[in-house]
Design a protein around this motif. Sequence first.
Motif: not given
Length: 127
Positions: A9-22, A53-61
């Motif tokens: 899913p695209i939202y999973v790919q977005i979240a992974r990309d943002l995690r990598e950028q962080i 994707a953003f909501a997932q990253l918010v949930d992860e802190g």
Amino acid sequence: MVEFTGSEPIYVQIARDLREQILTGSLPEGAQVMSTTAYATTYRINPATAAKAFAQLVDEGLLEKRRGVGMFVTAGARQQLRDGGRTDYRNTVLKPALSKGLALGLTAEELTEHVTDAIHELQEESR
């Protein structure tokens, strides 16, 4: 620009990309993340997909929403990713690679030498 491909899913790919950028520091702690609307426009996706994707990253802190201002990378997000990534790396990358090396008949000393050589090569390449 990121290209979203594959069956994931695209939202999973977005979240992974943002995690990598962080994790790499290209999106530092305290930095504002582009809005879901801007993200959707830039990458030609549904804004709800980016929001998921953003909501997932918010949930992860890793991200925090500042009402009326936007989404920001939380303090400690990079270290949180490093800590979690180290355990994951050991279990999903390193142990299977070492197991394969042992199955090929390499000794602990030979494996250590290969790892050391590979690290030196990577350090040289990054200079």
